[in-house]
Design an enzyme around this catalytic site. Structure first.
Site, PDB file in Angstrom:
ATOM      1  N   LYS A   2       0.848  -1.192   0.000  1.00  0.00           N
ATOM      2  CA  LYS A   2       0.000   0.000   0.000  1.00  0.00           C
ATOM      3  C   LYS A   2       0.888   1.247   0.000  1.00  0.00           C
ATOM      4  O   LYS A   2       1.489   1.603   1.014  1.00  0.00           O
ATOM      5  CB  LYS A   2      -0.911   0.055   1.235  1.00  0.00           C
ATOM      6  CG  LYS A   2      -1.988   1.120   1.039  1.00  0.00           C
ATOM      7  CD  LYS A   2      -2.589   1.652   2.317  1.00  0.00           C
ATOM      8  CE  LYS A   2      -1.888   2.823   2.880  1.00  0.00           C
ATOM      9  NZ  LYS A   2      -1.869   4.040   2.044  1.00  0.00           N
ATOM     10  N   GLU A  38      -1.375   7.507  -0.176  1.00  0.00           N
ATOM     11  CA  GLU A  38      -2.465   8.020  -1.020  1.00  0.00           C
ATOM     12  C   GLU A  38      -2.025   9.274  -1.793  1.00  0.00           C
ATOM     13  O   GLU A  38      -2.645   9.639  -2.794  1.00  0.00           O
ATOM     14  CB  GLU A  38      -3.701   8.327  -0.156  1.00  0.00           C
ATOM     15  CG  GLU A  38      -3.497   9.335   0.974  1.00  0.00           C
ATOM     16  CD  GLU A  38      -2.865   8.731   2.245  1.00  0.00           C
ATOM     17  OE1 GLU A  38      -2.417   7.570   2.207  1.00  0.00           O
ATOM     18  OE2 GLU A  38      -2.824   9.444   3.265  1.00  0.00           O
ATOM     19  N   GLY A  41       6.984   5.139   7.906  1.00  0.00           N
ATOM     20  CA  GLY A  41       6.107   6.299   8.034  1.00  0.00           C
ATOM     21  C   GLY A  41       6.303   6.951   9.383  1.00  0.00           C
ATOM     22  O   GLY A  41       7.358   6.806  10.013  1.00  0.00           O
ATOM     23  N   GLY A  79       3.078   4.275  13.171  1.00  0.00           N
ATOM     24  CA  GLY A  79       3.821   3.053  13.499  1.00  0.00           C
ATOM     25  C   GLY A  79       3.320   2.421  14.788  1.00  0.00           C
ATOM     26  O   GLY A  79       3.168   1.196  14.883  1.00  0.00           O
ATOM     27  N   GLU A  91      10.052   1.495  10.265  1.00  0.00           N
ATOM     28  CA  GLU A  91      11.043   2.550   9.966  1.00  0.00           C
ATOM     29  C   GLU A  91      10.317   3.875  10.165  1.00  0.00           C
ATOM     30  O   GLU A  91       9.480   4.260   9.341  1.00  0.00           O
ATOM     31  CB  GLU A  91      11.525   2.434   8.508  1.00  0.00           C
ATOM     32  CG  GLU A  91      12.195   1.128   8.167  1.00  0.00           C
ATOM     33  CD  GLU A  91      13.559   0.989   8.804  1.00  0.00           C
ATOM     34  OE1 GLU A  91      14.173   2.009   9.150  1.00  0.00           O
ATOM     35  OE2 GLU A  91      14.010  -0.151   8.973  1.00  0.00           O
ATOM     36  N   CYS A 105      13.264  11.319   6.755  1.00  0.00           N
ATOM     37  CA  CYS A 105      13.421  10.779   8.112  1.00  0.00           C
ATOM     38  C   CYS A 105      14.834  11.010   8.623  1.00  0.00           C
ATOM     39  O   CYS A 105      15.052  11.195   9.807  1.00  0.00           O
ATOM     40  CB  CYS A 105      13.114   9.286   8.101  1.00  0.00           C
ATOM     41  SG  CYS A 105      14.130   8.381   6.922  1.00  0.00           S
ATOM     42  N   GLU A 126       9.917  16.181  15.098  1.00  0.00           N
ATOM     43  CA  GLU A 126      10.233  16.111  13.670  1.00  0.00           C
ATOM     44  C   GLU A 126       9.420  17.165  12.928  1.00  0.00           C
ATOM     45  O   GLU A 126       8.206  17.041  12.793  1.00  0.00           O
ATOM     46  CB  GLU A 126       9.865  14.702  13.175  1.00  0.00           C
ATOM     47  CG  GLU A 126      10.343  14.411  11.802  1.00  0.00           C
ATOM     48  CD  GLU A 126       9.962  13.001  11.350  1.00  0.00           C
ATOM     49  OE1 GLU A 126       8.792  12.615  11.549  1.00  0.00           O
ATOM     50  OE2 GLU A 126      10.826  12.299  10.800  1.00  0.00           O
TER      51      GLU A 126
HETATM   52  P1  NAD Z   1       2.262   8.396   7.646  1.00  0.00           P
HETATM   53  O1  NAD Z   1       2.622   7.621   8.855  1.00  0.00           O
HETATM   54  O2  NAD Z   1       1.227   9.422   7.729  1.00  0.00           O
HETATM   55  O3  NAD Z   1       1.813   7.412   6.461  1.00  0.00           O
HETATM   56  C1  NAD Z   1       2.632   6.361   5.999  1.00  0.00           C
HETATM   57  C2  NAD Z   1       1.754   5.295   5.359  1.00  0.00           C
HETATM   58  O4  NAD Z   1       0.916   4.720   6.367  1.00  0.00           O
HETATM   59  C3  NAD Z   1       0.837   5.810   4.274  1.00  0.00           C
HETATM   60  O5  NAD Z   1       0.760   4.849   3.233  1.00  0.00           O
HETATM   61  C4  NAD Z   1      -0.500   5.925   4.998  1.00  0.00           C
HETATM   62  O6  NAD Z   1      -1.625   5.841   4.150  1.00  0.00           O
HETATM   63  C5  NAD Z   1      -0.432   4.731   5.921  1.00  0.00           C
HETATM   64  N1  NAD Z   1      -1.301   4.778   7.093  1.00  0.00           N
HETATM   65  C6  NAD Z   1      -1.841   5.865   7.691  1.00  0.00           C
HETATM   66  N2  NAD Z   1      -2.598   5.486   8.750  1.00  0.00           N
HETATM   67  C7  NAD Z   1      -2.526   4.128   8.814  1.00  0.00           C
HETATM   68  C8  NAD Z   1      -3.080   3.151   9.697  1.00  0.00           C
HETATM   69  N3  NAD Z   1      -3.850   3.480  10.731  1.00  0.00           N
HETATM   70  N4  NAD Z   1      -2.791   1.843   9.463  1.00  0.00           N
HETATM   71  C9  NAD Z   1      -1.977   1.484   8.456  1.00  0.00           C
HETATM   72  N5  NAD Z   1      -1.441   2.362   7.585  1.00  0.00           N
HETATM   73  C10 NAD Z   1      -1.694   3.676   7.767  1.00  0.00           C
HETATM   74  O7  NAD Z   1       3.674   8.985   7.135  1.00  0.00           O
HETATM   75  P2  NAD Z   1       3.923   9.986   5.934  1.00  0.00           P
HETATM   76  O8  NAD Z   1       3.407  11.327   6.328  1.00  0.00           O
HETATM   77  O9  NAD Z   1       3.460   9.366   4.661  1.00  0.00           O
HETATM   78  O10 NAD Z   1       5.531   9.991   5.909  1.00  0.00           O
HETATM   79  C11 NAD Z   1       6.296  10.797   6.711  1.00  0.00           C
HETATM   80  C12 NAD Z   1       6.825  10.040   7.909  1.00  0.00           C
HETATM   81  O11 NAD Z   1       7.543   8.885   7.476  1.00  0.00           O
HETATM   82  C13 NAD Z   1       7.816  10.836   8.717  1.00  0.00           C
HETATM   83  O12 NAD Z   1       7.560  10.694  10.080  1.00  0.00           O
HETATM   84  C14 NAD Z   1       9.159  10.203   8.361  1.00  0.00           C
HETATM   85  O13 NAD Z   1      10.154  10.367   9.335  1.00  0.00           O
HETATM   86  C15 NAD Z   1       8.780   8.789   8.162  1.00  0.00           C
HETATM   87  N6  NAD Z   1       9.789   8.110   7.331  1.00  0.00           N
HETATM   88  C16 NAD Z   1      10.663   7.234   7.935  1.00  0.00           C
HETATM   89  C17 NAD Z   1      11.651   6.614   7.184  1.00  0.00           C
HETATM   90  C18 NAD Z   1      12.600   5.647   7.818  1.00  0.00           C
HETATM   91  O14 NAD Z   1      13.196   4.848   7.085  1.00  0.00           O
HETATM   92  N7  NAD Z   1      12.805   5.656   9.129  1.00  0.00           N
HETATM   93  C19 NAD Z   1      11.746   6.865   5.813  1.00  0.00           C
HETATM   94  C20 NAD Z   1      10.843   7.768   5.242  1.00  0.00           C
HETATM   95  C21 NAD Z   1       9.851   8.365   6.015  1.00  0.00           C
END
Ligand code: NAD
Length: 507
Positions: A191, A194, A244, A249, A266, A300, A400
């Protein structure tokens, strides 16, 4: 805004609309209820893609396909060599279509086209590296358990994996997960965010062309609720690999606990760089500028806080501010641009909120601190920003921000610098700048982080594992550890000959 280097918007001709669909059991499908989402380029404001908006039924159909395919065993028991062949072919196809993939990545995410091209090339390399690992899967043997016993430890694919990815590096991050999962022999339900679904669909097209059997890699587009939640709770899924935010997470970890799935996370970071007075300040300033503005800070690994020795704090900050003026911000389709647009208006407001709250609490702005207007483009840009006069307890120094905003803190001793680094919820990466290797090593061993850089920032290699400690995550991607995440261990104990003593006497 004369003090910035701005690349103006060029005349924008929208490409043909990309129409993303789910990939379920080898078939591109619309949503069961025909719902769709639309994505506009954050830099240009123009519609660039539509995507099927998945519901519970679509997610469940994709999981059913992945489960059926895994349990059939053809893929799970295929040879590493045959899986490697498909991964290598995929790498070739990614390189063939690099320009197309990079253009879509830029249009949906706002990142500069030169950077997007480098990321897609780096992704191809990940598929090649994972192909090499597919042929190196092996367990252990135990030949010292006694004369009549041989023990074997098998490594086998963990099963059906859910791969959930964010918007900041859509193609690169799925390429840190999927080829490793496939190398291990798993089947997957993917997934993407979006906000950036299309390049994951292009990857699906390439996987079909490379000969990946139907049902091995399935894609469901849509929101975290409901698609991500189904992918985290369904009992037919064995593992969730998520990249994410830390907040999501934690939700996924809680949701997955209902069926005790393995979870690999991650997550976010607030990554410190500590600069000692004996460092090469010019090199440090350049790396700090790169570390905070790369991907507009939506990274990140953003080096979003520096902890600089008092004796060189002013000199170093001046150098970073001078470089900040020179960084080319603006139209991401221009090859000269190094920093593009912010992903969404909501995220712009969040970034600016951190900066304005800090100013209200006594912080000083050395440069930037507001939105940036770029001619001819939508106003979704934020100025390169350096914030000083901070206390370590301020949110901008601890949380962050995920934007082009650098927080500057100072220290007097190594111990003080380390406690500033380690007094944090996050532990993704950290850096140290000093010409004294013992200072660097002392720091590297005592800082709480998954990755430490000494006299450099944000280098990465497929061979080197990546991941966080504390609230930055659990598990590792890349390197052979990245493959191990998708493998389960099975113990097989074999008696040699008819030597077993009866437990119950038959007499
Ligand atoms: P997000 O957590 O909002 O979304 C990430 C993904 O999770 C999306 O596909 C989203 O649709 C999905 N999601 C949202 N709610 C969910 C739920 N309840 N259950 C399952 N899936 C769900 O993150 P974002 O805004 O897309 O990305 C930014 C974040 O990602 C930042 O915090 C960044 O630090 C982190 N990030 C971490 C790394 C790493 O390797 N550590 C790499 C890139 C980004």
């Amino acid at each position: 805004m004369t003090e910035m280097t701005i690349i103006p918007g060029s005349p924008f001709k929208a490409p043909p609309l990309f129409e993303g669909r789910h990939l379920i059991d080898g078939v591109w499908t619309k949503s069961a209820d025909a719902e769709q989402s639309a994505r506009k380029s954050p830099a240009h404001g123009a519609l660039v893609s539509t995507a099927a908006l998945g519901g519970r039924a679509d997610a469940e159909a994709a999981i059913a396909a992945a489960r059926k395919t895994f349990d059939a065993g053809d893929w799970a028991f295929s040879s590493g060599a045959s899986r490697a062949k498909i991964l290598l072919k995929t790498a070739d196809l990614i390189e063939r279509d690099l320009d197309r993939i990079a253009a879509m990545e830029t249009l949906e995410s706002g990142k500069p086209i030169s950077q997007a091209k480098a990321e897609i090339a780096g992704a191809a390399d990940l598929w090649r590296y994972a192909a090499s690992l597919a042929r190196m899967i092996h367990g252990d043997s135990h030949n010292s358990l006694g004369a009549d016993m041989l023990g074997v430890v098998l490594k086998e694919p963990i099963g059906v994996v859910s791969l959930i990815t964010p918007w900041n590096f859509p193609f690169l991050i799925i390429s840190q997960k999927l080829p490793f999962a496939l190398a291990a022999g798993c089947t997957a339900v993917i997934k993407p965010s979006e906000l950036t679904p299309s390049t994951t669909c292009i990857l699906g097209e390439l996987l079909i062309e490379a000969g990946l059997p139907a049902g091995v890699a399935n894609i469901v587009l849509g929101f975290g609720d409901p698609v991500g939640e189904v992918l985290s709770t369904d009992p037919r899924v064995d593992m969730v690999s998520f990249t994410g935010s830390t907040g999501v997470g934690k939700r996924i970890s809680a949701a997955a606990s209902g069926t005790l799935k393995k979870v690999s996370l991650e997550l976010g970071g607030k990554n410190p760089q500590v600069i000692f007075p004996d460092a090469d300040l010019d090199q440090a300033a350049d790396a700090i500028t790169f570390g905070v503005y790369f991907n507009a800070g939506e990274c990140c690994n953003s080096g979003s806080r520096i902890i600089v020795h008092e004796d060189v704090a002013e000199a170093l900050t001046d150098k970073v501010v001078a470089l900040s003026r020179k960084v080319p911000f603006g139209d991401p389709l221009d090859p000269a641009t190094q920093v593009g647009a912010i992903i969404s208006p909501e995220h712009m407001a969040k970034i600016d909120g951190y900066v304005q709250d800090a100013v209200a609490d006594g912080a000083k702005i050395a440069i930037g601190g507001a939105a940036l207007n770029v001619d001819g483009a939508s106003p979704q840009f934020y100025q390169p920003t350096v914030v000083t006069n901070l206390r370590p307890d301020m949110p901008i120094a601890r949380e962050e921000v995920f934007g082009p905003v650098l927080s500057v803190l100072t220290f007097k001793t190594l111990d003080e610098a380390l406690s500033l680094c380690n007094d944090a919820a996050y532990g993704l990466s950290a850096g140290v700048w000093s010409k004294d290797m013992s200072t660097c090593l002392d720091f590297a061993r005592r800082v709480q982080a998954g990755t430490v850089w000494t006299n450099t920032w944000m280098d990465g290699y497929p061979e080197m594992p990546f991941g966080g400690v504390k609230e930055s995550g659990q598990g590792r991607e890349l390197g052979r550890y990245g493959l191990d995440e998708f493998l389960e261990v099975k113990t097989v104990q074999m008696r040699i000959g008819d030597t077993r003593q009866p437990w119950v006497s038959s007499e």
